[in-house]
Write an enzyme that holds these catalytic residues in place. Structure first.
Site, PDB file in Angstrom:
ATOM      1  N   ASP A 284      98.436  21.654   9.735  1.00 40.93           N
ATOM      2  CA  ASP A 284     100.001  21.604   9.302  1.00 40.93           C
ATOM      3  C   ASP A 284     100.307  23.123   9.128  1.00 40.93           C
ATOM      4  O   ASP A 284     100.649  23.647   7.901  1.00 40.93           O
ATOM      5  CB  ASP A 284     100.151  20.910   8.024  1.00 40.93           C
ATOM      6  CG  ASP A 284      99.953  19.456   8.272  1.00 40.93           C
ATOM      7  OD1 ASP A 284     100.748  18.765   8.909  1.00 40.93           O
ATOM      8  OD2 ASP A 284      98.815  18.979   7.816  1.00 40.93           O
TER       9      ASP A 284
ATOM     10  N   LEU B 167      92.529  15.079  13.643  1.00 47.08           N
ATOM     11  CA  LEU B 167      92.461  14.046  12.655  1.00 47.08           C
ATOM     12  C   LEU B 167      93.869  14.045  11.987  1.00 47.08           C
ATOM     13  O   LEU B 167      94.391  14.892  11.600  1.00 47.08           O
ATOM     14  CB  LEU B 167      91.381  14.421  11.757  1.00 47.08           C
ATOM     15  CG  LEU B 167      89.916  14.218  12.190  1.00 47.08           C
ATOM     16  CD1 LEU B 167      88.682  14.591  11.471  1.00 47.08           C
ATOM     17  CD2 LEU B 167      89.815  12.491  12.494  1.00 47.08           C
TER      18      LEU B 167
ATOM     19  N   GLY C 212      88.896  15.249   8.018  1.00 47.66           N
ATOM     20  CA  GLY C 212      89.669  16.564   7.817  1.00 47.66           C
ATOM     21  C   GLY C 212      89.534  16.817   6.344  1.00 47.66           C
ATOM     22  O   GLY C 212      89.554  18.204   6.076  1.00 47.66           O
ATOM     23  N   HIS C 213      90.014  15.939   5.713  1.00 46.79           N
ATOM     24  CA  HIS C 213      90.147  16.096   4.104  1.00 46.79           C
ATOM     25  C   HIS C 213      88.677  16.395   3.400  1.00 46.79           C
ATOM     26  O   HIS C 213      88.645  17.360   2.709  1.00 46.79           O
ATOM     27  CB  HIS C 213      90.703  14.840   3.548  1.00 46.79           C
ATOM     28  CG  HIS C 213      91.893  14.349   3.836  1.00 46.79           C
ATOM     29  ND1 HIS C 213      92.251  13.478   4.409  1.00 46.79           N
ATOM     30  CD2 HIS C 213      93.271  15.003   3.539  1.00 46.79           C
ATOM     31  CE1 HIS C 213      93.574  13.340   4.590  1.00 46.79           C
ATOM     32  NE2 HIS C 213      94.258  14.348   4.132  1.00 46.79           N
TER      33      HIS C 213
ATOM     34  N   VAL D 208      90.243  19.839  12.072  1.00 47.60           N
ATOM     35  CA  VAL D 208      89.406  19.101  12.544  1.00 47.60           C
ATOM     36  C   VAL D 208      89.634  17.952  13.514  1.00 47.60           C
ATOM     37  O   VAL D 208      90.729  17.476  13.234  1.00 47.60           O
ATOM     38  CB  VAL D 208      88.449  18.302  11.208  1.00 47.60           C
ATOM     39  CG1 VAL D 208      87.624  17.601  11.684  1.00 47.60           C
ATOM     40  CG2 VAL D 208      88.037  19.456  10.076  1.00 47.60           C
TER      41      VAL D 208
ATOM     42  N   GLN E 198      94.978  23.911   8.685  1.00 45.93           N
ATOM     43  CA  GLN E 198      95.757  24.520   9.731  1.00 45.93           C
ATOM     44  C   GLN E 198      96.433  23.577  10.656  1.00 45.93           C
ATOM     45  O   GLN E 198      97.289  24.097  11.293  1.00 45.93           O
ATOM     46  CB  GLN E 198      94.909  25.504  10.259  1.00 45.93           C
ATOM     47  CG  GLN E 198      94.398  26.724   9.693  1.00 45.93           C
ATOM     48  CD  GLN E 198      93.485  27.740  10.317  1.00 45.93           C
ATOM     49  OE1 GLN E 198      93.217  27.624  11.183  1.00 45.93           O
ATOM     50  NE2 GLN E 198      93.083  28.697   9.641  1.00 45.93           N
TER      51      GLN E 198
END
Length: 330
Positions: free
Chosen positions: A151, A185, A33-34, A177, A149
């Protein structure tokens, strides 16, 4: 590309800049995700720009009993993933670099939106989050900053802070993701045992159930508009699996678009079933909200809404959300 590891703002400010600087803020324990955020930042900043990834576990956004001490610290692996994803710099400051006078007496307050949903479950969390985001924006001096998104409430509050307090930075939201099984994730996924992970999948399944219900209702409305108010209309509705609606095609044609109540009910059913699993899913909240203020939407709502949920499985707390569009805007 070789990624430079820096620990002070002075080192970062001394770097020569040609194009735009894009910042991705993280608390470390980086995952795909990062990586997606970093790759997106690289694409926006371009070859002449600079991508900075911050790694800082912010003590202000952990409440009593939360997992500050056991939050994973994996800086060496984080630098490697950041480098592979296209980052120029990993900025990993110590606590006294971000808070040189200890815990700050002056903080950013999230306001009413910060007291809802996540804010209600985690009092003070969003004040701490916005305070560190404000400080990191000052320390890194970016042209744009990217956030996931997943969060959704955090992203909405950051956008509100930037607008309300006139920060000169562009905020970019990047889609959630997911793993192949649908689980969003998160660095906290590593805490789940195999059995807990199976239960945790109910969180995303519930959101997708609400999404499917919404799509079916929108399809019904579209079909109802396309055929005359005759027996043919009822048959057309029945053909897409809504025999009850077909019994009263006129009611379907004039119903509130998308049916927020039906969306909530479809998601709730999945979550209620998960509460009876072993181990069980303990629901914190399920909400269908207006993203401008995170208040619950009514049946006459039109436009974009966020279907959000939070739950605990074992000792791990997870959040997830999807975006739906209701009414004329869809």
């Amino acid at each position: 590309m070789t990624t430079t590891l820096l620990s002070t703002a002075a080192e970062l400010h001394a770097r020569r800049r040609a194009g735009r600087r894009a910042v991705v803020m993280t608390m470390g324990a980086l995952h795909e995700g990062h990586a997606t955020l970093i790759r997106t930042a690289r694409g926006i900043a371009g070859r002449d720009g600079e991508v900075v990834v911050t790694v800082f576990v912010n003590p202000l956004q952990f409440g009593e009993g939360e997992d500050l001490d056991r939050y994973p610290r994996t800086l060496e692996a984080d630098v490697k993933l950041a480098e592979q994803s296209g980052a120029d710099v990993v900025f990993a400051p110590a606590v006294d670099e971000v808070y040189p006078g200890g815990e700050p007496q002056v903080r950013v307050t999230a306001g009413p939106m910060g007291e809802r949903l996540e804010g209600s479950s985690r009092p003070g969390h969003f004040d701490g989050m916005l305070t560190v985001v404000a400080k990191l924006l000052h320390l890194t001096r970016p042209d744009l900053a990217l956030y996931g998104q997943k969060d959704a409430q955090q992203l909405a509050l950051i956008r509100r802070m930037v607008r309300d307090l006139n920060f000169g930075v562009e905020i970019v939201g990047v889609p959630t993701v997911r793993e192949e099984d649908g689980l969003a994730l998160s660095s906290r996924n590593r805490y789940l045992s195999p059995a807990e992970r199976r239960t945790a999948l109910a969180l995303s399944r519930a959101l997708f159930a609400g999404q499917d219900r919404h799509a079916a209702q929108e399809a019904l409305r579209a079909r109802a508009r396309e055929v005359p108010a005759t027996r043919a209309r009822a048959e057309a509705l029945s053909a897409i699996g809504e025999s009850r609606a077909a019994a009263d095609a006129h009611a379907v044609a004039t119903a509130v678009p998308g049916g927020p109540a039906a969306v909530r009910a479809a998601a709730r059913q999945v979550l209620d079933e998960a509460a009876r699993l072993e181990p069980p899913l303990a629901l914190d909240y399920l909400a269908l909200v207006d993203p401008s203020d995170f208040t619950e939407i009514g049946d006459d709502f039109t436009g974009e809404a966020v279907l959000a949920a939070a739950a605990r499985v074992g000792t791990t707390r997870l959040i997830d959300n999807i975006t739906l569009t209701f009414g004329a805007a869809s």
